[in-house]
Design a protein around this motif. Structure first.
Motif, PDB file in Angstrom:
ATOM      1  N   LYS A   1      -3.282   3.262  -9.924  1.00  0.00           N
ATOM      2  CA  LYS A   1      -2.560   1.985  -9.879  1.00  0.00           C
ATOM      3  C   LYS A   1      -2.108   1.781  -8.438  1.00  0.00           C
ATOM      4  N   HIS A   2      -2.161   0.544  -7.986  1.00  0.00           N
ATOM      5  CA  HIS A   2      -1.712   0.281  -6.615  1.00  0.00           C
ATOM      6  C   HIS A   2      -0.861  -0.980  -6.596  1.00  0.00           C
ATOM      7  N   SER A   3       0.274  -0.874  -5.938  1.00  0.00           N
ATOM      8  CA  SER A   3       1.107  -2.056  -5.773  1.00  0.00           C
ATOM      9  C   SER A   3       1.016  -2.483  -4.317  1.00  0.00           C
TER      10      SER A   3
ATOM     11  N   PRO B   1      -8.802 -10.921   3.715  1.00  0.00           N
ATOM     12  CA  PRO B   1      -9.895  -9.941   3.799  1.00  0.00           C
ATOM     13  C   PRO B   1      -9.455  -8.592   4.334  1.00  0.00           C
ATOM     14  N   LEU B   2      -8.515  -8.580   5.283  1.00  0.00           N
ATOM     15  CA  LEU B   2      -8.083  -7.285   5.843  1.00  0.00           C
ATOM     16  C   LEU B   2      -7.252  -6.498   4.836  1.00  0.00           C
ATOM     17  N   ILE B   3      -6.402  -7.172   4.072  1.00  0.00           N
ATOM     18  CA  ILE B   3      -5.608  -6.454   3.048  1.00  0.00           C
ATOM     19  C   ILE B   3      -6.561  -5.943   1.956  1.00  0.00           C
ATOM     20  N   THR B   4      -7.509  -6.796   1.565  1.00  0.00           N
ATOM     21  CA  THR B   4      -8.485  -6.391   0.540  1.00  0.00           C
ATOM     22  C   THR B   4      -9.209  -5.112   0.963  1.00  0.00           C
TER      23      THR B   4
ATOM     24  N   SER C   1      -8.377  -2.936   3.215  1.00  0.00           N
ATOM     25  CA  SER C   1      -7.448  -1.814   3.400  1.00  0.00           C
ATOM     26  C   SER C   1      -7.140  -1.158   2.054  1.00  0.00           C
ATOM     27  N   ILE C   2      -6.763  -1.971   1.081  1.00  0.00           N
ATOM     28  CA  ILE C   2      -6.367  -1.405  -0.220  1.00  0.00           C
ATOM     29  C   ILE C   2      -7.578  -0.840  -0.951  1.00  0.00           C
ATOM     30  N   MET C   3      -8.656  -1.627  -1.016  1.00  0.00           N
ATOM     31  CA  MET C   3      -9.800  -1.186  -1.832  1.00  0.00           C
ATOM     32  C   MET C   3     -10.533  -0.002  -1.203  1.00  0.00           C
TER      33      MET C   3
HETATM   34  N1  URA Z   1      -1.029  -2.464   1.682  1.00  0.00           N
HETATM   35  C1  URA Z   1      -2.095  -1.794   2.186  1.00  0.00           C
HETATM   36  O1  URA Z   1      -2.393  -0.675   1.810  1.00  0.00           O
HETATM   37  N2  URA Z   1      -2.812  -2.428   3.151  1.00  0.00           N
HETATM   38  C2  URA Z   1      -2.535  -3.651   3.608  1.00  0.00           C
HETATM   39  O2  URA Z   1      -3.246  -4.145   4.467  1.00  0.00           O
HETATM   40  C3  URA Z   1      -1.414  -4.326   3.077  1.00  0.00           C
HETATM   41  C4  URA Z   1      -0.682  -3.703   2.079  1.00  0.00           C
END
Ligand code: URA
Length: 433
Positions: free
Chosen positions: A81-83, A178-181, A183-185
Motif C-alpha cells: 500500500k502506498h500513500s 508524470p514525475l510523481i507517477t 517516482s511512486i510506481m
Molecule cells: N511521493 C513519492 O514517493 N514521490 C513523489 O514524487 C511524490 C510523492
C-alpha cells in the motif's frame, strides 16, 4: 545521444523516445549526467508534461535502475500500500494488521517523515525496541510467520528515484503528475508485491491540491501497474484537513490502537476500512462484500489487534504498549489552544498543522534531526464542528517550551472559524481500478 538534445526536445514539448529516457536514467544514476542537466530536464517535464508512453518508459527505467525484491515465494498473496503522503496519516498501522490477520502478506519498506508529513517507520519506532532494519532473512521469516514486516528503505531499490527525488525536492519540480507517477510506481514495482493499493491524497496537506489532479495521477499509476501485470487500485482521499485527531508519532500509534479496538474517529475509520477492503479484495480475490465482512470481523474479533501485537514483538518492540497505550512516554508540556471566537470550524489546514507538529519536535527539518516520539498535536476541532470562544481547539504536546508560542500561532492560523456551518467534503472521493 547528447543530454543537451534531450532537454531541448522536451523544452519544445516533443515526446522523448524510450531510448532517450533510458539513456537519461542510466546516465544520471551512474553519475555521468550532472545535476544541472537533470534539473533542467525535470523542469521541462514539469512544464511540458509527458505522454502516457513516456511516463511508462520513465517508470520502467527507474524501477530497473537497481534491485527488485523477489517475493515470488509468497505467490500472489503479497500486497503493498502506498500513500502519497499526508498529515495524521497512520493508516498503515491499522490496515496492515487487518490484512495480515486474514491471510495477506505484507513485506513492506516504508519511509521516514520529512517536511510536514510523517513517516510510518518513525511511528513504529515509538514502540521501544522496534527494529526497522532487519536482515533480509529475518524480514522474509517474519512475513512468512506473522504475515507482516515493515522496515525502513534499505538496499539498492530504485536508486534513480532516490537521486531524482532529492533533486526535485530542491528545484521546485515535485508537483508534476508524470514525475510523481514514475517516482511512486518505480518504487512499488521494485518492491515486488503482486497487489498494490494506492491512497492518492488531494487537498491542502498533499502535493495534489485538486481532486481532479489526484484522479489523473491515480489513473496513470493504475494503468502502469496493470500494464506490468499487477493487481492495482487507487483510492482518492481527502487530505484537506488532517486525518483523525492525532498528529505525531506515539500519539498516532495510540489512535491506530483505538481504531483496531473498534473505536476511533470516523474519517480515519472510513478510510482504513476502504483501504483494507480494497487490499483484501485484490489480494485474496474476494468480492467487495466478502472483503468488507472480513475487515469488520478482523476488528470485532480482536484478531487485527492481536496481529499488531505479534508484529511489534516479532520486530523486537515492546508489544505490551498495545494493550496499555498509557505506557507511551508523555511530553512534559501539554498545552491547550483555545478558540478565540464562536462559530463553526470551516477548515483546518493540514500542511500548517504538520509544520506546527514538526516545530513541537515530532518531525525533522533535516534528515539528521532526531525526533521526539511523544511530541505532536491532538486536534479536538474538526470541520463542521460548532465551537465557542474559550473552548479547546487542540492540545500541543512538547518538551520544548520555546516552541509553544510559534506552534500555537500556527495552529490558530490553521483553523478557520466562520458563522455559517460549512458543507463538509466526503473523505473518499473515488476508487479507481
Ligand atoms: N511521493 C513519492 O514517493 N514521490 C513523489 O514524487 C511524490 C510523492
Amino acid at each position: 545521444m547528447r543530454m543537451y538534445d534531450i532537454i531541448t526536445k522536451k523544452k519544445h514539448g516533443e515526446a522523448l523516445s524510450k531510448e532517450e529516457i533510458n539513456a537519461f536514467v542510466e546516465g544520471y544514476t551512474g553519475g555521468d549526467i550532472p545535476d544541472y542537466q537533470a534539473s533542467a530536464l525535470m523542469m521541462a517535464i514539469c512544464l511540458q508534461g509527458m505522454t502516457s508512453e513516456e511516463t511508462c518508459a520513465l517508470t520502467m527505467a527507474m524501477a530497473d535502475s537497481g534491485e527488485r525484491l523477489d517475493l515470488s515465494a509468497f505467490g500472489t498473496l503479497t500486497v503493498d500500500k502506498h500513500s502519497t503522503g499526508g498529515v495524521g496519516d497512520k493508516t498503515t498501522l491499522i490496515i496492515a494488521p487487518i490484512a495480515a490477520s486474514v491471510g495477506c502478506k505484507l513485506a513492506k519498506m516504508s519511509g521516514r517523515g520529512l517536511g510536514h508529513t510523517g513517516g510510518t517507520v518513525d511511528k513504529l519506532e515509538s514502540f521501544p525496541g522496534y527494529d526497522s532494519s532487519l536482515s533480509p532473512e529475518d524480514f522474509f521469516r517474519q512475513v512468512s510467520e506473522v504475515g507482516i514486516s515493515v522496515i525502513g528503505q534499505s538496499g539498492n531499490f530504485a536508486p534513480a528515484d532516490k537521486k531524482l527525488y532529492a533533486l526535485r525536492d530542491v528545484t521546485a519540480t515535485v508537483d508534476s503528475i508524470p514525475l510523481i507517477t514514475a517516482s511512486i510506481m518505480s518504487k512499488k514495482l521494485a518492491a515486488g508485491s503482486h497487489s498494490i493499493v494506492l491512497d492518492v491524497k488531494y487537498g491542502s496537506g498533499s502535493f495534489m491540491k485538486k481532486a481532479e489532479d489526484a484522479e489523473a495521477l491515480a489513473r496513470g499509476m493504475v494503468e502502469i501497474g496493470k500494464s506490468c501485470g499487477r493487481n492495482i487500485a487507487a483510492l482518492i482521499t481527502n487530505m484537506d484537513t488532517p486525518l483523525g485527531h492525532a498528529i505525531g508519532n506515539s500519539l498516532e500509534v495510540c489512535e491506530a490502537i483505538e481504531v483496531l479496538s473498534g473505536r476511533g474517529p470516523e474519517d480515519l475509520v472510513t478510510v482504513c476500512k476502504e483501504l483494507a477492503t480494497t487490499m483484501i479484495r485484490l489480494c485474496l480475490e474476494k468480492s467487495e462484500t466478502e472483503a468488507r465482512a472480513l475487515v469488520d470481523n478482523a476488528i470485532k474479533s480482536g484478531e487485527a489487534l492481536e496481529t499488531l501485537k505479534k508484529w511489534i514483538s516479532a520486530q523486537g518492540g515492546d508489544s505490551s504498549y498495545v494493550s496499555s497505550p498509557d505506557k507511551f512516554r508523555k511530553s512534559t508540556i501539554v498545552h491547550k489552544v483555545l478558540a478565540k471566537e464562536d462559530g463553526y470550524v470551516q477548515h483546518i489546514n493540514a500542511e500548517a498543522c504538520g509544520i506546527a507538529s514538526v516545530t513541537l519536535g515530532a518531525g525533522r527539518i533535516t534528515k539528521e534531526d532526531k525526533i521526539d516520539h511523544a511530541a505532536g498535536i491532538i486536534l479536538y476541532a474538526k470541520p463542521g464542528m460548532k465551537i465557542m470562544a474559550g473552548e479547546p481547539l487542540a492540545e500541543l504536546h512538547t518538551d520544548k517550551k520555546e516552541s509553544l508560542p510559534e506552534a500555537e500561532k500556527m495552529l490558530l492560523d490553521a483553523v478557520r472559524i466562520g458563522a455559517v456551518k460549512p458543507e463538509t467534503l466526503p473523505i473518499i472521493y473515488k476508487v479507481v481500478g
